[in-house]
Design an enzyme around this catalytic site. Structure first.
Site, PDB file in Angstrom:
ATOM      1  N   HIS A   1      57.550  79.238  64.832  1.00 18.98           N
ATOM      2  CA  HIS A   1      57.604  77.839  64.385  1.00 18.98           C
ATOM      3  C   HIS A   1      56.398  77.515  63.499  1.00 18.98           C
ATOM      4  O   HIS A   1      55.412  76.934  63.966  1.00 18.98           O
ATOM      5  CB  HIS A   1      57.660  76.889  65.592  1.00 18.98           C
ATOM      6  CG  HIS A   1      59.015  76.775  66.186  1.00 18.98           C
ATOM      7  ND1 HIS A   1      59.958  75.867  65.752  1.00 18.98           N
ATOM      8  CD2 HIS A   1      59.606  77.480  67.164  1.00 18.98           C
ATOM      9  CE1 HIS A   1      61.071  76.005  66.441  1.00 18.98           C
ATOM     10  NE2 HIS A   1      60.885  76.982  67.313  1.00 18.98           N
TER      11      HIS A   1
ATOM     12  N   CYS B   1      63.426  79.558  63.400  1.00 14.40           N
ATOM     13  CA  CYS B   1      63.893  79.787  64.772  1.00 14.40           C
ATOM     14  C   CYS B   1      65.427  79.811  64.826  1.00 14.40           C
ATOM     15  O   CYS B   1      66.032  80.712  64.276  1.00 14.40           O
ATOM     16  CB  CYS B   1      63.276  78.767  65.724  1.00 14.40           C
ATOM     17  SG  CYS B   1      63.361  79.310  67.454  1.00 14.40           S
TER      18      CYS B   1
ATOM     19  N   GLU C   1      55.989  75.243  61.376  1.00 13.52           N
ATOM     20  CA  GLU C   1      55.732  73.801  61.223  1.00 13.52           C
ATOM     21  C   GLU C   1      54.705  73.302  62.240  1.00 13.52           C
ATOM     22  O   GLU C   1      54.043  72.304  62.008  1.00 13.52           O
ATOM     23  CB  GLU C   1      57.047  73.007  61.309  1.00 13.52           C
ATOM     24  CG  GLU C   1      57.606  72.758  62.700  1.00 13.52           C
ATOM     25  CD  GLU C   1      58.315  73.963  63.317  1.00 13.52           C
ATOM     26  OE1 GLU C   1      58.319  75.040  62.683  1.00 13.52           O
ATOM     27  OE2 GLU C   1      58.860  73.820  64.428  1.00 13.52           O
TER      28      GLU C   1
END
Ligand code: MN
Length: 233
Positions: free
Chosen positions: A207, A106, A209
């Protein structure tokens, strides 16, 4: 010893708190790396960090100061942390020179691009009329699709259209040196970039994660990053 992955951190404007979403740490742990949080610091400290870490994870956060890519701030620009910008640009440029693997997420992808001499859209809603990328809602909700370009590093395990989450209002405009586009969304926004060299250098606008525990192909991104960091030591 497993690869040591340095993770950059976010912070408050008044400098009272240093923080990072645990999802980044968990994704590195799940991939077999040792997560080491890197508070923003001096150039000297960045050099010390680089001696310790095998890979650099540039995390999400506020906006990069447009003056760092030669523009004056425009309407729609968000929160800026001067210390973080300066620290991350420096450590990224040095990691690129040293050939350390980089995963940039990001804001991190935007930092990677600016560190390589590229520019950003300060606000894609105002500058591109795009409303696709900042819908709100759960951080792990898949919101739009990206088209992965074949022949890229990402294309080694991601194929065609991949659903991703989206929490950004900025995007890469002109590419930095030594980088290429590896994914775009349907409205033409650049969603992933990567280094053209041998070293694992990958930036994603989504994202992963937040998705790694749900989608094996997003976990695979962290695994490949940690393996690349392990090999590079
Ligand atoms: Mn997006």
């Amino acid at each position: 010893m497993p690869a040591v992955i340095g993770l950059t951190c976010d912070g408050d404007l008044d400098g009272r708190r240093i923080y990072l979403n645990a999802a980044y740490v968990n994704a590195i742990l799940q991939a077999g790396g040792i997560p080491l949080l890197l508070p923003s610091g001096s150039k000297k400290m960045a050099e010390e960090y680089l001696r310790i870490i095998d890979g650099l994870l540039l995390t999400g956060g506020g906006d990069v100061d447009p003056r760092l890519y030669g523009e004056e701030p425009k309407g729609g620009l968000g929160r800026i942390l001067k210390e973080r910008d300066e620290f991350e640009l420096y450590i990224t440029q040095r990691a690129l020179v040293l050939g350390k693997p980089i995963l940039a997420i990001c804001r991190g992808m935007q930092v990677l691009n600016v560190a390589a001499g590229g520019t950003l859209y300060q606000d894609i809603a105002r500058e591109l009329g795009s409303s696709l990328h900042n819908p709100g809602g759960p951080r792990n909700a898949v919101h739009h699709r990206v088209e992965i370009r074949s022949g890229t590093l990402l294309g080694q395990w991601l194929e065609g259209q991949v659903g991703v989450n989206s929490m950004h209002h900025q995007a890469v405009r002109s590419l930095g040196q030594g980088l290429r586009v590896s994914a775009t969304s349907e409205d033409g926004v650049i969603e992933a970039i990567e280094g053209t060299g041998e070293v694992f250098v990958v930036g994603v606008q989504w994202h992963p994660e937040e998705l790694a525990h749900l989608y094996p192909e997003q976990h695979e991104l962290f695994k490949r990053f940690v393996v690349a960091a392990d090999i590079s030591t």
